[in-house]
Scaffold this motif. Sequence first.
Motif, PDB file in Angstrom:
ATOM      1  N   THR A  42      23.985  19.120 -37.171  1.00  0.00           N
ATOM      2  CA  THR A  42      24.017  19.003 -38.633  1.00  0.00           C
ATOM      3  C   THR A  42      22.605  18.858 -39.197  1.00  0.00           C
ATOM      4  O   THR A  42      22.442  18.604 -40.392  1.00  0.00           O
ATOM      5  CB  THR A  42      24.872  17.798 -39.063  1.00  0.00           C
ATOM      6  N   SER A  43      21.606  18.990 -38.323  1.00  0.00           N
ATOM      7  CA  SER A  43      20.221  18.911 -38.761  1.00  0.00           C
ATOM      8  C   SER A  43      19.371  19.604 -37.705  1.00  0.00           C
ATOM      9  O   SER A  43      19.830  19.887 -36.595  1.00  0.00           O
ATOM     10  CB  SER A  43      19.772  17.454 -38.937  1.00  0.00           C
ATOM     11  N   GLY A  44      18.110  19.871 -38.064  1.00  0.00           N
ATOM     12  CA  GLY A  44      17.208  20.503 -37.125  1.00  0.00           C
ATOM     13  C   GLY A  44      17.083  21.997 -37.359  1.00  0.00           C
ATOM     14  O   GLY A  44      17.815  22.599 -38.164  1.00  0.00           O
ATOM     15  N   LEU A  45      16.152  22.587 -36.626  1.00  0.00           N
ATOM     16  CA  LEU A  45      15.913  24.022 -36.783  1.00  0.00           C
ATOM     17  C   LEU A  45      17.107  24.841 -36.317  1.00  0.00           C
ATOM     18  O   LEU A  45      17.387  25.909 -36.873  1.00  0.00           O
ATOM     19  CB  LEU A  45      14.667  24.412 -35.979  1.00  0.00           C
ATOM     20  N   GLY A  46      17.813  24.359 -35.273  1.00  0.00           N
ATOM     21  CA  GLY A  46      18.999  25.069 -34.811  1.00  0.00           C
ATOM     22  C   GLY A  46      20.069  25.126 -35.881  1.00  0.00           C
ATOM     23  O   GLY A  46      20.737  26.153 -36.057  1.00  0.00           O
TER      24      GLY A  46
END
Length: 277
Positions: free
Chosen positions: A227-231
């Motif tokens: 639900t967060s991050g570059l991915g």
Amino acid sequence: MNDDVAGARSAVESTSADSGSARAKPTRSRLHTVLRALSPVAVLVLWQVGSALGIIPQDRLPAPSLIAEAGWEVFSNGHLLDAVAASAQRVAIGLAIGVAVGVGLGLLVGLSRYADSIVDPNMQAIRALPLFGLIPLFILWFGIGEMPKVLLVALGALFPLYLNTSAAIRQIDPKLVETARVLGFSRVMTIRELIIPGAMPQILVGLRQALAIAWLSLIVAEQIAATSGLGYLINNARDFLRTDIIFFGLIVYAALGLITDAIVRALERYTTRYQNR
């Protein structure tokens, strides 16, 4: 007399040729430097021209200008900084675990034959497992929160550090260890003052390898219901068919990997500066 004149003339011509060769070497070096700098620029220009002429389909490979616009979009709305912060935190925690376990086990195996006989076969068996094949198992064990993502990064970073540390310690000259013992060094002092400094260059090589694998592992780890991050940023862009944002996210991954690698290289040059004196 004629022989002396011919010899002098030959010596002058030889000196002139040597000086000409010496001047040509810096020129060739500068030429190669310029070519290396211009090569990526030429690729970008050809890429942009091919996109403008319709040779390269925009839905498959967006033009560099569109990728730059997408990057500015996610930067201006604050999504990029949030994503980078989340991804960097996962890599930092996972890498810290990998460094602690990898270097610790490497020291243990490198210093003790009994530990080598007991620990190394199990480490090699785990290393043979496909890293990304463990994702379903990690999800079953730890759920879909932060834990499987961090552990996947840690597991990827662990083995380069373990292998390089244990190999570096084994390569230390036994005569140096014997000399330290004769001089009255304790076991702890020998490890701190001799073994670890001697193994440090190769440990830093392992750290560079671990960083590369850590970022690679993170790309896969952030596909696990993130639900967060570059991915998450890339997955969200995929759902909306934003190929330009996907490419920009991959470029950011690569840039972060290069930056962290440069930091470790600077640390490597600092810690091994005494070897160049």
